[in-house]
Write a protein that holds these residues in place. Sequence first.
Motif, PDB file in Angstrom:
ATOM      1  N   ALA A 130     -86.077 -87.857  30.086  1.00  0.00           N
ATOM      2  CA  ALA A 130     -86.485 -87.828  31.495  1.00  0.00           C
ATOM      3  C   ALA A 130     -85.909 -89.027  32.240  1.00  0.00           C
ATOM      4  O   ALA A 130     -85.765 -90.118  31.690  1.00  0.00           O
ATOM      5  CB  ALA A 130     -88.010 -87.831  31.596  1.00  0.00           C
ATOM      6  N   THR A 131     -85.536 -88.804  33.493  1.00  0.00           N
ATOM      7  CA  THR A 131     -85.033 -89.888  34.328  1.00  0.00           C
ATOM      8  C   THR A 131     -85.680 -89.778  35.702  1.00  0.00           C
ATOM      9  O   THR A 131     -86.275 -88.748  36.038  1.00  0.00           O
ATOM     10  CB  THR A 131     -83.498 -89.844  34.448  1.00  0.00           C
ATOM     11  OG1 THR A 131     -83.035 -91.009  35.121  1.00  0.00           O
ATOM     12  CG2 THR A 131     -83.033 -88.603  35.208  1.00  0.00           C
ATOM     13  N   ILE A 132     -85.566 -90.819  36.500  1.00  0.00           N
ATOM     14  CA  ILE A 132     -86.218 -90.850  37.806  1.00  0.00           C
ATOM     15  C   ILE A 132     -85.209 -91.241  38.875  1.00  0.00           C
ATOM     16  O   ILE A 132     -84.287 -92.040  38.621  1.00  0.00           O
ATOM     17  CB  ILE A 132     -87.420 -91.830  37.802  1.00  0.00           C
ATOM     18  CG1 ILE A 132     -88.244 -91.673  39.086  1.00  0.00           C
ATOM     19  CG2 ILE A 132     -86.949 -93.255  37.605  1.00  0.00           C
ATOM     20  CD1 ILE A 132     -89.572 -92.416  39.026  1.00  0.00           C
ATOM     21  N   ILE A 133     -85.347 -90.644  40.047  1.00  0.00           N
ATOM     22  CA  ILE A 133     -84.494 -91.018  41.167  1.00  0.00           C
ATOM     23  C   ILE A 133     -84.956 -92.382  41.677  1.00  0.00           C
ATOM     24  O   ILE A 133     -86.120 -92.562  42.031  1.00  0.00           O
ATOM     25  CB  ILE A 133     -84.569 -89.981  42.306  1.00  0.00           C
ATOM     26  CG1 ILE A 133     -84.262 -88.572  41.768  1.00  0.00           C
ATOM     27  CG2 ILE A 133     -83.614 -90.355  43.419  1.00  0.00           C
ATOM     28  CD1 ILE A 133     -82.887 -88.405  41.215  1.00  0.00           C
ATOM     29  N   GLN A 134     -84.046 -93.349  41.721  1.00  0.00           N
ATOM     30  CA  GLN A 134     -84.390 -94.703  42.117  1.00  0.00           C
ATOM     31  C   GLN A 134     -84.448 -94.813  43.641  1.00  0.00           C
ATOM     32  O   GLN A 134     -84.147 -93.862  44.371  1.00  0.00           O
ATOM     33  CB  GLN A 134     -83.365 -95.677  41.527  1.00  0.00           C
ATOM     34  CG  GLN A 134     -83.321 -95.636  40.003  1.00  0.00           C
ATOM     35  CD  GLN A 134     -82.163 -96.436  39.426  1.00  0.00           C
ATOM     36  OE1 GLN A 134     -81.342 -96.974  40.152  1.00  0.00           O
ATOM     37  NE2 GLN A 134     -82.106 -96.493  38.100  1.00  0.00           N
ATOM     38  N   SER A 135     -84.838 -95.989  44.130  1.00  0.00           N
ATOM     39  CA  SER A 135     -84.998 -96.181  45.569  1.00  0.00           C
ATOM     40  C   SER A 135     -83.687 -95.984  46.325  1.00  0.00           C
ATOM     41  O   SER A 135     -83.682 -95.694  47.523  1.00  0.00           O
ATOM     42  CB  SER A 135     -85.550 -97.584  45.843  1.00  0.00           C
ATOM     43  OG  SER A 135     -84.698 -98.574  45.298  1.00  0.00           O
ATOM     44  N   SER A 136     -82.562 -96.134  45.635  1.00  0.00           N
ATOM     45  CA  SER A 136     -81.260 -95.921  46.258  1.00  0.00           C
ATOM     46  C   SER A 136     -80.968 -94.447  46.496  1.00  0.00           C
ATOM     47  O   SER A 136     -80.005 -94.100  47.178  1.00  0.00           O
ATOM     48  CB  SER A 136     -80.156 -96.502  45.361  1.00  0.00           C
ATOM     49  OG  SER A 136     -80.128 -95.838  44.099  1.00  0.00           O
ATOM     50  N   GLY A 137     -81.794 -93.554  45.919  1.00  0.00           N
ATOM     51  CA  GLY A 137     -81.570 -92.123  46.037  1.00  0.00           C
ATOM     52  C   GLY A 137     -80.760 -91.529  44.911  1.00  0.00           C
ATOM     53  O   GLY A 137     -80.475 -90.323  44.910  1.00  0.00           O
ATOM     54  N   THR A 138     -80.372 -92.356  43.933  1.00  0.00           N
ATOM     55  CA  THR A 138     -79.570 -91.894  42.795  1.00  0.00           C
ATOM     56  C   THR A 138     -80.217 -92.363  41.496  1.00  0.00           C
ATOM     57  O   THR A 138     -80.740 -93.481  41.429  1.00  0.00           O
ATOM     58  CB  THR A 138     -78.131 -92.439  42.885  1.00  0.00           C
ATOM     59  OG1 THR A 138     -77.547 -92.020  44.123  1.00  0.00           O
ATOM     60  CG2 THR A 138     -77.277 -91.923  41.735  1.00  0.00           C
TER      61      THR A 138
END
Length: 472
Positions: A130-138
């Motif tokens: 699993a991964t998460i979209i960071q505050s940068s949008g990527t």
Amino acid sequence: MSDLSVSYDASGPVPQTAEELRSQLVARATELSPGITTDLPGSLIEDIVGTDVGALLICDQIRVDLINSVGPLKANMYMLNLLAQQSGISAQKTQGSTTVPVTFTGPAGFVVPQGFLVSDGTYTYQVADATIIQSSGTSAQVTCVATNTGTWAVPVGSVNQIVTSLPSDITLTCTNPVAGTPGAAPETDYEFRERVWQAQMSTVQGYPGFIRQKLTDVANVQARLVSVVQSGSSWIVMCGGGDIYDMAGAIYKSAGDISRLKGTDLKVTGITNANPGVVTTDITHGFTTGQIIQMSGVTGMSGVNNVDLTVTVLSAHTFSIGINTTSSGVWSGGGVVTPNLRNNVVTINDWPDNYLIPFVIPLQQLVTIKFQWATEGVNYLTDATISSLVSTPVINYVNGIFAGKPMNINNIKDVFLQSVNSTLDMSLVSTLNVIVTVNGVITAVDPGTNIISGDPYSYWFIASNGVTVEGI
């Protein structure tokens, strides 16, 4: 007979002779039945002694063979798997799966779950962790594994389709910033024996050997993509094919002093005064047109330091940076480009502490090879026939070269000649030219040699249709 002594010479245990076994058998029988006569011609006892000696010869040879087999180089497959378990490594590997690092773009905080499916239009891949979209949008790069085994090329930017359904209010896109790693063929018996041998030798070989052994044991990691390179007082660990967390975990367990691990530097070797300026790098950059990069440490042309620059790719080692450098001074040296797409830094949680593990996933050098050939006299073989003979051996050679090692044109010519020799006497081949393209560019051999060095932190790959033959 299990308590019989074993004699050894320089080649290993020595089978006992018939005379030695008969003497021991008679001594044991006499001990149990004093006065027994075993050498009367034609007697039942003599017949039994002769038969038993024959059986003992077979048993003793079996014992010698068993002793010889207790080692990875000679063990049968059952024993070899036991030795693998004893060494703490996985059993013989079946055909590997193609893997590709993917980044997702979407709303910050959105979690892309394990098993999420993406596609390149032909093959489907699932997110390994699993991964998460960071505050940068990527999101950070995450390994995606093909849902079926096999070997195929995965070009940069080709994995761009979302397969798993999404909520109506979520817009998500994906891409692969670097090429995927084609799956490996099933591990041969010889390769498995070598891996078991290396596992048993790893503590003897020391630090680099131990790291290599742990990495090659990871699922989908290919031995030819694993290397431990000394860089001053630091170590650059290179590996590819597996899940980035599995590979980082294997490095964490085996590398000892992880503070000495580092990635590679993508160094500037020149910047032109032009509109736009053109940057040359020491190793292949792997960028795609439109990518945003930064440079630092440039001297003489300081205006290019620490600013966002848009790349237009010109070759594997050059790109323009979208700004006019004619009034920015003259480049006099230095400069490091970021990001370096080879470098990965993975956070390993060994509760309650976190550790950063840097390592290098080698970039792919996509190869095609064209043979131009001719024979003495009349030739009745078509190019298609010759291609059918040479394609597989040439592909096996190229795809077997270890990462960072050169491609030898002499070897390629030899593979061609040996492959056709059963159909056409290779001594009749009068002309044989080899034209190699690397990443779409015809590439000559290094000056004064017959090798193409390639990139020290990349690997060669040729697809199933990458070999063509042309009669001249």
